[in-house]
Scaffold this motif. Structure first.
Motif, PDB file in Angstrom:
ATOM      1  N   GLU A 296      -0.219 -29.077  -2.749  1.00 31.97           N
ATOM      2  CA  GLU A 296      -1.069 -28.762  -1.611  1.00 31.97           C
ATOM      3  C   GLU A 296      -1.080 -27.244  -1.449  1.00 31.97           C
ATOM      4  OE1 GLU A 296      -2.788 -30.973   0.069  1.00 31.97           O
ATOM      5  OE2 GLU A 296      -1.933 -32.688  -0.992  1.00 31.97           O
ATOM      6  N   CYS A 297      -2.198 -26.682  -1.035  1.00 31.24           N
ATOM      7  CA  CYS A 297      -2.285 -25.236  -0.953  1.00 31.24           C
ATOM      8  C   CYS A 297      -3.007 -24.799   0.317  1.00 31.24           C
ATOM      9  CB  CYS A 297      -3.014 -24.677  -2.180  1.00 31.24           C
ATOM     10  SG  CYS A 297      -2.985 -22.876  -2.258  1.00 31.24           S
ATOM     11  N   VAL A 298      -2.451 -23.798   0.980  1.00 28.93           N
ATOM     12  CA  VAL A 298      -3.065 -23.204   2.166  1.00 28.93           C
ATOM     13  C   VAL A 298      -3.185 -21.699   1.920  1.00 28.93           C
ATOM     14  CG1 VAL A 298      -2.883 -22.793   4.636  1.00 28.93           C
ATOM     15  CG2 VAL A 298      -2.056 -24.951   3.676  1.00 28.93           C
ATOM     16  N   ILE A 299      -4.417 -21.163   2.031  1.00 31.17           N
ATOM     17  CA  ILE A 299      -4.656 -19.745   1.744  1.00 31.17           C
ATOM     18  C   ILE A 299      -5.185 -19.049   2.995  1.00 31.17           C
ATOM     19  CG2 ILE A 299      -5.952 -18.099   0.344  1.00 31.17           C
ATOM     20  CD1 ILE A 299      -6.027 -20.142  -1.876  1.00 31.17           C
ATOM     21  N   HIS A 300      -4.531 -17.945   3.342  1.00 24.92           N
ATOM     22  CA  HIS A 300      -4.967 -17.106   4.451  1.00 24.92           C
ATOM     23  C   HIS A 300      -5.746 -15.914   3.887  1.00 24.92           C
ATOM     24  CE1 HIS A 300      -4.840 -14.760   8.166  1.00 24.92           C
ATOM     25  NE2 HIS A 300      -4.374 -13.735   7.452  1.00 24.92           N
ATOM     26  N   MET A 301      -6.922 -15.628   4.446  1.00 28.64           N
ATOM     27  CA  MET A 301      -7.727 -14.510   3.976  1.00 28.64           C
ATOM     28  C   MET A 301      -7.333 -13.229   4.692  1.00 28.64           C
ATOM     29  SD  MET A 301     -11.607 -15.978   3.572  1.00 28.64           S
ATOM     30  CE  MET A 301     -11.723 -16.426   5.303  1.00 28.64           C
ATOM     31  N   ASP A 302      -7.091 -12.172   3.914  1.00 23.57           N
ATOM     32  CA  ASP A 302      -6.810 -10.849   4.460  1.00 23.57           C
ATOM     33  C   ASP A 302      -7.940  -9.906   4.055  1.00 23.57           C
ATOM     34  OD1 ASP A 302      -4.493 -11.256   5.863  1.00 23.57           O
ATOM     35  OD2 ASP A 302      -3.185 -10.825   4.179  1.00 23.57           O
ATOM     36  N   PRO A 303      -8.840  -9.534   4.978  1.00 20.72           N
ATOM     37  CA  PRO A 303      -9.920  -8.604   4.626  1.00 20.72           C
ATOM     38  C   PRO A 303      -9.396  -7.183   4.484  1.00 20.72           C
ATOM     39  CG  PRO A 303     -10.016  -9.156   6.959  1.00 20.72           C
ATOM     40  CD  PRO A 303      -8.921  -9.991   6.378  1.00 20.72           C
ATOM     41  N   ILE A 304      -9.768  -6.513   3.412  1.00 23.82           N
ATOM     42  CA  ILE A 304      -9.349  -5.132   3.201  1.00 23.82           C
ATOM     43  C   ILE A 304     -10.563  -4.291   2.786  1.00 23.82           C
ATOM     44  CG2 ILE A 304      -7.006  -5.773   2.526  1.00 23.82           C
ATOM     45  CD1 ILE A 304      -7.802  -5.257  -0.361  1.00 23.82           C
ATOM     46  N   ALA A 305     -10.473  -3.004   3.064  1.00 24.67           N
ATOM     47  CA  ALA A 305     -11.566  -2.099   2.696  1.00 24.67           C
ATOM     48  C   ALA A 305     -11.434  -1.730   1.226  1.00 24.67           C
ATOM     49  CB  ALA A 305     -11.519  -0.848   3.560  1.00 24.67           C
ATOM     50  N   THR A 306     -12.435  -2.073   0.455  1.00 25.22           N
ATOM     51  CA  THR A 306     -12.397  -1.785  -0.981  1.00 25.22           C
ATOM     52  C   THR A 306     -13.384  -0.690  -1.382  1.00 25.22           C
ATOM     53  OG1 THR A 306     -14.008  -3.554  -1.388  1.00 25.22           O
ATOM     54  CG2 THR A 306     -11.664  -4.129  -1.552  1.00 25.22           C
ATOM     55  N   ASP A 307     -14.345  -0.362  -0.493  1.00 29.15           N
ATOM     56  CA  ASP A 307     -15.376   0.623  -0.841  1.00 29.15           C
ATOM     57  C   ASP A 307     -15.291   1.896   0.007  1.00 29.15           C
ATOM     58  OD1 ASP A 307     -16.070  -0.553   1.498  1.00 29.15           O
ATOM     59  OD2 ASP A 307     -18.155  -1.025   0.948  1.00 29.15           O
ATOM     60  N   ASP A 308     -14.195   2.055   0.763  1.00 29.30           N
ATOM     61  CA  ASP A 308     -14.002   3.261   1.571  1.00 29.30           C
ATOM     62  C   ASP A 308     -13.042   4.188   0.821  1.00 29.30           C
ATOM     63  OD1 ASP A 308     -13.025   5.159   3.481  1.00 29.30           O
ATOM     64  OD2 ASP A 308     -13.749   3.858   5.091  1.00 29.30           O
ATOM     65  N   GLN A 309     -13.572   5.278   0.256  1.00 29.98           N
ATOM     66  CA  GLN A 309     -12.767   6.153  -0.587  1.00 29.98           C
ATOM     67  C   GLN A 309     -11.612   6.804   0.178  1.00 29.98           C
ATOM     68  OE1 GLN A 309     -15.323   8.977  -2.534  1.00 29.98           O
ATOM     69  NE2 GLN A 309     -16.244   7.439  -3.891  1.00 29.98           N
ATOM     70  N   LYS A 310     -11.857   7.168   1.453  1.00 30.23           N
ATOM     71  CA  LYS A 310     -10.808   7.811   2.231  1.00 30.23           C
ATOM     72  C   LYS A 310      -9.644   6.854   2.480  1.00 30.23           C
ATOM     73  CE  LYS A 310      -9.906  10.403   6.476  1.00 30.23           C
ATOM     74  NZ  LYS A 310     -10.479  10.969   7.726  1.00 30.23           N
ATOM     75  N   VAL A 311      -9.968   5.613   2.879  1.00 35.38           N
ATOM     76  CA  VAL A 311      -8.929   4.614   3.132  1.00 35.38           C
ATOM     77  C   VAL A 311      -8.154   4.326   1.850  1.00 35.38           C
ATOM     78  CG1 VAL A 311      -8.477   2.222   3.770  1.00 35.38           C
ATOM     79  CG2 VAL A 311     -10.134   3.560   5.079  1.00 35.38           C
ATOM     80  N   ASN A 312      -8.869   4.174   0.749  1.00 35.55           N
ATOM     81  CA  ASN A 312      -8.208   3.893  -0.525  1.00 35.55           C
ATOM     82  C   ASN A 312      -7.287   5.035  -0.954  1.00 35.55           C
ATOM     83  OD1 ASN A 312      -9.453   1.405  -0.749  1.00 35.55           O
ATOM     84  ND2 ASN A 312     -11.161   2.174  -1.977  1.00 35.55           N
ATOM     85  N   SER A 313      -7.741   6.261  -0.715  1.00 30.48           N
ATOM     86  CA  SER A 313      -6.936   7.423  -1.092  1.00 30.48           C
ATOM     87  C   SER A 313      -5.644   7.486  -0.279  1.00 30.48           C
ATOM     88  CB  SER A 313      -7.747   8.705  -0.886  1.00 30.48           C
ATOM     89  OG  SER A 313      -6.963   9.842  -1.143  1.00 30.48           O
TER      90      SER A 313
END
Length: 392
Positions: A296-313
């Protein structure tokens, strides 16, 4: 011989994820154990009477306890195969672990009793009589127990059963124990010195060691042992194979018995993606994991910013700074909220159990490191513990 027995008594033997097939493997192992051990008990009892040997008699009662253990194994597999009900929504699979623990306790009790009788024989020695029939019985016993060890080990590997693996280990230790008895008889005959009590004590110590090792293994399973690294890697690989999933963390496996696992994890997904689309993807992953891994599997979604260069840096720089605190420390769920006077960096820090720093010290160390980047940065941190998975 093993392949023949499997072919004769187990229908669809290759379908080991089927609970009924698994149960039949356990029943076959239990029945073979009962029959072989009762035969060996009878033969060694005769040999013990003929030679007046406490070590042979001790070995005979060891086989009797093994027969009782096989009965427990058989009943355990039968009960563990019961389907789920209102009180046990994940089935009764852990009964197999309980039966394994009962086998271990029986082995330990028998070992303690044999230690007592062997000490009595050492204090009050009696010469054991040499008897050719008894020697032949012991040699045949060694051969049978060696086969039983290999037989149960193969069954245990096929269905990944801790109980059958413990039974196999018990049989292999019996080979060593009976070999010790046989060696004691030969030495006593050649030297005319009674070492029967010492041989019996050696057998008892073999039995106690086996009981301790099997008890430790089954207790680990009952307490909640970490899943294998191979299983975890396979789950990670499967989840990351979906293009909308960019990372996973907090993967936990709850074991409710063989073939009855519940997996929970956090899947990192791009924050800009359509919520209905990614929800459908997560549903598909849960269904596929259940089909492929029988869990059985339960998955929680965690949204993250993937296209924001400043956040990624900033994310990458913080990750590097955290690694300088300790190479084992990681971060996830990174978010950045900018304000007029300060910027909040929100993320989870993952540290090992028994880490050299407590949670408060970890937060202080990370905060100090982040301040070296920019004094306006404030950290909002949750400290998690890493899950260490056992290697194969």
């Amino acid at each position: 011989m093993t392949k023949l027995l499997i072919r004769l008594f187990i229908k669809n033997s290759s379908q080991t994820q089927d609970h009924e097939v698994r149960q039949r493997y356990g029943l076959l192992g239990g029945l073979v154990g009962i029959i072989c051990n009762l035969i060996l008990f009878g033969a060694k009892s005769v040999a013990g009477v003929l030679t007046s040997s406490v070590s042979i008699t001790a070995d005979a009662f060891n086989n009797l306890s093994d027969a009782g253990s096989s009965i427990v194994t058989l009943v355990g597999f039968k009960m563990s195969g019961k389907p789920a009900d209102d009180k046990h929504p994940f089935g009764h699979g852990r009964i197999e672990y309980i039966s394994g623990l009962m086998v271990s306790m029986a082995i330990l009790l028998m070992g303690i009793e044999l230690v007592r009788s062997s000490f009595e024989k050492i204090i009050h020695p009696e010469a054991a009589e040499f008897n050719l029939l008894s020697v032949i019985i012991l040699i045949v016993s060694i051969v049978i127990k060696l086969w039983m060890g290999l037989f149960n080990r193969k069954l245990g590997k096929i269905i990944d059963s801790a109980t059958l693996k413990a039974t196999a280990m018990d049989s292999i230790s019996d080979v060593a124990a009976t070999s010790t008895v046989l060696l004691g008889i030969v030495i006593s005959t050649l030297t005319k010195t009674s070492i029967d009590g010492y041989a019996g004590l050696a057998v008892a110590l073999f039995i106690l060691y086996t009981g301790f090792m099997t008890a430790r293994e089954t207790l680990n399973l009952l307490l909640g042992e970490a899943p294998s690294a191979e299983f975890v890697r396979a789950i990670e690989k499967e989840v990351l194979s979906y293009e909308d999933v960019v990372g996973i963390h907090d993967l936990i496996v709850h074991n409710y018995g063989p073939g009855r696992s519940v997996v929970s994890l956090h899947a990192e997904v791009p924050c800009h993606i359509d919520i209905l689309k990614i929800h459908d993807t997560i549903d598909n992953i849960e269904r596929d994991l259940k089909k492929k891994f029988d869990c059985e599997c339960v998955i929680h979604m965690d949204p993250i910013a993937t296209d924001d260069q400043k956040v990624n840096s900033v994310h990458q720089k913080v990750a590097v700074l955290v690694k300088l605190i300790d190479p084992s420390v990681t971060i996830h769920d990174f978010r950045m909220v900018e304000g007029t006077s300060h910027t909040n960096l929100i993320f989870d820090v993952v540290v090992p159990h028994k880490f050299r720093l407590n949670d408060e010290q970890v937060v202080d160390a990370v905060r100090s490191a982040v301040k070296t980047m920019d004094e306006s940065y404030e950290v909002v941190i949750n400290v998690d513990k890493t899950y260490v998975y056992k290697d194969l």
